[in-house]
Design a protein around this motif. Structure first.
Motif, PDB file in Angstrom:
ATOM      1  N   LEU A   1     -17.757  -0.523 -41.406  1.00  0.00           N
ATOM      2  CA  LEU A   1     -17.484   0.911 -41.355  1.00  0.00           C
ATOM      3  C   LEU A   1     -18.295   1.547 -40.240  1.00  0.00           C
ATOM      4  O   LEU A   1     -19.232   0.954 -39.711  1.00  0.00           O
ATOM      5  CB  LEU A   1     -17.842   1.573 -42.693  1.00  0.00           C
ATOM      6  CG  LEU A   1     -17.182   1.005 -43.951  1.00  0.00           C
ATOM      7  CD1 LEU A   1     -17.823   1.622 -45.186  1.00  0.00           C
ATOM      8  CD2 LEU A   1     -15.685   1.294 -43.940  1.00  0.00           C
ATOM      9  N   LEU A   2     -17.916   2.764 -39.903  1.00  0.00           N
ATOM     10  CA  LEU A   2     -18.682   3.551 -38.950  1.00  0.00           C
ATOM     11  C   LEU A   2     -19.602   4.506 -39.691  1.00  0.00           C
ATOM     12  O   LEU A   2     -19.281   4.938 -40.807  1.00  0.00           O
ATOM     13  CB  LEU A   2     -17.740   4.367 -38.053  1.00  0.00           C
ATOM     14  CG  LEU A   2     -16.985   3.611 -36.962  1.00  0.00           C
ATOM     15  CD1 LEU A   2     -15.982   4.537 -36.291  1.00  0.00           C
ATOM     16  CD2 LEU A   2     -17.933   3.030 -35.934  1.00  0.00           C
ATOM     17  N   PRO A   3     -20.742   4.851 -39.117  1.00  0.00           N
ATOM     18  CA  PRO A   3     -21.537   5.941 -39.692  1.00  0.00           C
ATOM     19  C   PRO A   3     -20.707   7.212 -39.787  1.00  0.00           C
ATOM     20  O   PRO A   3     -19.705   7.380 -39.082  1.00  0.00           O
ATOM     21  CB  PRO A   3     -22.695   6.087 -38.690  1.00  0.00           C
ATOM     22  CG  PRO A   3     -22.793   4.756 -38.035  1.00  0.00           C
ATOM     23  CD  PRO A   3     -21.389   4.226 -37.957  1.00  0.00           C
ATOM     24  N   PHE A   4     -21.137   8.112 -40.636  1.00  0.00           N
ATOM     25  CA  PHE A   4     -20.306   9.260 -40.985  1.00  0.00           C
ATOM     26  C   PHE A   4     -19.951  10.107 -39.769  1.00  0.00           C
ATOM     27  O   PHE A   4     -18.794  10.505 -39.593  1.00  0.00           O
ATOM     28  CB  PHE A   4     -21.025  10.116 -42.036  1.00  0.00           C
ATOM     29  CG  PHE A   4     -20.164  11.216 -42.584  1.00  0.00           C
ATOM     30  CD1 PHE A   4     -19.030  10.928 -43.316  1.00  0.00           C
ATOM     31  CD2 PHE A   4     -20.492  12.544 -42.366  1.00  0.00           C
ATOM     32  CE1 PHE A   4     -18.230  11.931 -43.821  1.00  0.00           C
ATOM     33  CE2 PHE A   4     -19.698  13.557 -42.873  1.00  0.00           C
ATOM     34  CZ  PHE A   4     -18.564  13.246 -43.604  1.00  0.00           C
ATOM     35  N   VAL A   5     -20.910  10.381 -38.897  1.00  0.00           N
ATOM     36  CA  VAL A   5     -20.640  11.249 -37.756  1.00  0.00           C
ATOM     37  C   VAL A   5     -19.660  10.587 -36.795  1.00  0.00           C
ATOM     38  O   VAL A   5     -18.789  11.267 -36.216  1.00  0.00           O
ATOM     39  CB  VAL A   5     -21.958  11.622 -37.041  1.00  0.00           C
ATOM     40  CG1 VAL A   5     -22.623  10.397 -36.453  1.00  0.00           C
ATOM     41  CG2 VAL A   5     -21.708  12.676 -35.974  1.00  0.00           C
TER      42      VAL A   5
END
Length: 368
Positions: free
Chosen positions: A231-235
């Motif tokens: 996954l990617l970090p939220f930002v």
């Protein structure tokens, strides 16, 4: 149309169906849109070409009027159309709100629909987004999304102790993440305007809580945890969605009423220079300037079909995500689990052997 019931293999005689639409039928949405289209044509008949008087999503509508008398006139048109077509409105779910005026100086008027008064409200949730007199209520919108996610997590924590991380990850992707990402492009635009926005802090905490739930209570570095899960970090995830949303706005049909509103503000720039706008429209300023993936394509935009640009930008986003995850999960970066063997295990470590998992085998490792 007609229908019949089948019970234990026995079919009843066919009965005529004279009203309503079939639940779940792919034709129902198309038929209803064609049926209600005459109401939109009536409400928008005398409106400005660049700003409609009515917007509808299926049976959820919003009327926009510059004055109270104009609003009542639109309501009368809607009431007349409903009487002619055998329809009715759910008055308790309706509400009217005055924008761009201080609440203290405003005295509520009485607006009626089918001779029933419509309640005056200071905020209203339309299509899952909370609006106030000054526009989107970002703080309450962030709280609303987080409460939905935390409610789901609270219910699943009772049973998820024995679930493998892979199962939790699949649940996160299919249920929790779509809930948290609803209206996220708009919330991200507000975050770009105000980096300390409370709504953004609330959403980030909810996202990190989900990562901790998937990987276990020891997952303290959430950006590394996200990458280990693919996954990617939220930002970064929000920026990707913001770019996709921008593509969606560009690809809207010319007759789309939302497109007319945006075109009135000349919303898409022709150069890389930031466009200045009125100080009372801070959110729109984020959509007047394209996301970074568009920067190098602006010079060729007039000669590039939007379908080609869309595929190109989406491919670049996918490559960027892959590169970012691979670069973070390197041989010298921190891992979720302490790697040890029986011969040299760390004293106090509650395991005998922990197998290493290469980057390409992360999914298999979590499933194991």
């Amino acid at each position: 149309m007609s229908y019949s019931l089948i019970v234990n293999g026995c079919e009843s005689p066919k009965q005529p169906r004279t009203s309503g639409l079939l639940q779940g039928s792919p034709l129902s949405a198309i038929l209803f849109n064609r049926f209600i289209n005459s109401l939109l044509q009536s409400l928008n008949w005398n409106s400005q070409p660049t700003f409609p008087s009515a917007l509808f999503f299926a049976d959820d509508g919003v009327l926009i009027a510059p004055t109270i008398p104009k609003a009542q006139s639109l309501l009368n048109q809607a009431s007349t159309w409903a009487d002619m077509h055998g329809m009715s409105f759910n008055i308790p779910k309706c509400g009217y709100m005055v924008t761009n005026q201080p609440i203290r100086t405003y005295l509520p008027h009485t607006l009626t629909l089918n001779n029933h008064p419509i309640p005056h409200v200071t905020s209203y949730k339309y299509l899952g987004v909370t609006f106030a007199s000054k526009g989107i209520d970002f703080v309450n919108q962030g709280i609303l999304l987080c409460q939905r996610v935390e409610s789901c997590l609270a219910g699943m924590r009772w049973f998820s102790d024995t679930w493998a991380p892979r199962i939790r990850l699949n649940i996160f992707k299919s249920i929790l993440l779509p809930t948290l990402e609803y209206s996220l492009p708009l919330l991200y635009a507000n975050y770009k305007r105000d980096r300390k926005a409370q709504a953004w802090i609330t959403l980030t905490n909810a996202y990190n809580n989900c990562l901790t739930w998937i990987a276990g209570g020891n997952a303290k570095r959430h950006h590394i945890t996200a990458h280990l899960l693919g996954l990617l970090p939220f930002v970064d995830r929000a920026q990707h969605l913001f770019t996709r949303f921008y593509l969606h706005l560009m690809a809207m049909a010319p007759l789309n009423l939302l497109r007319a509103i945006l075109d009135r503000s000349n919303w898409y720039p022709k150069s890389n220079h930031c466009m200045r706008i009125h100080k009372h429209d801070p959110l729109l300023s984020q959509f007047l300037n394209p996301p970074p993936p568009f920067t190098k394509h602006l010079c060729n935009l007039q000669h590039t079909p939007i379908t080609v640009l869309r595929d190109t930008v989406l491919e670049e986003l996918s490559t960027t995500k892959f590169t970012q995850i691979r670069s973070t999960i390197g041989p010298h970066s921190s891992k979720l689990l302490q790697v040890s063997m029986v011969t040299n295990r760390v004293p106090g470590l509650d395991c005998d052997v922990v197998l290493t998992a290469p980057v390409m085998d992360q999914a298999r490792f979590l499933a194991w």
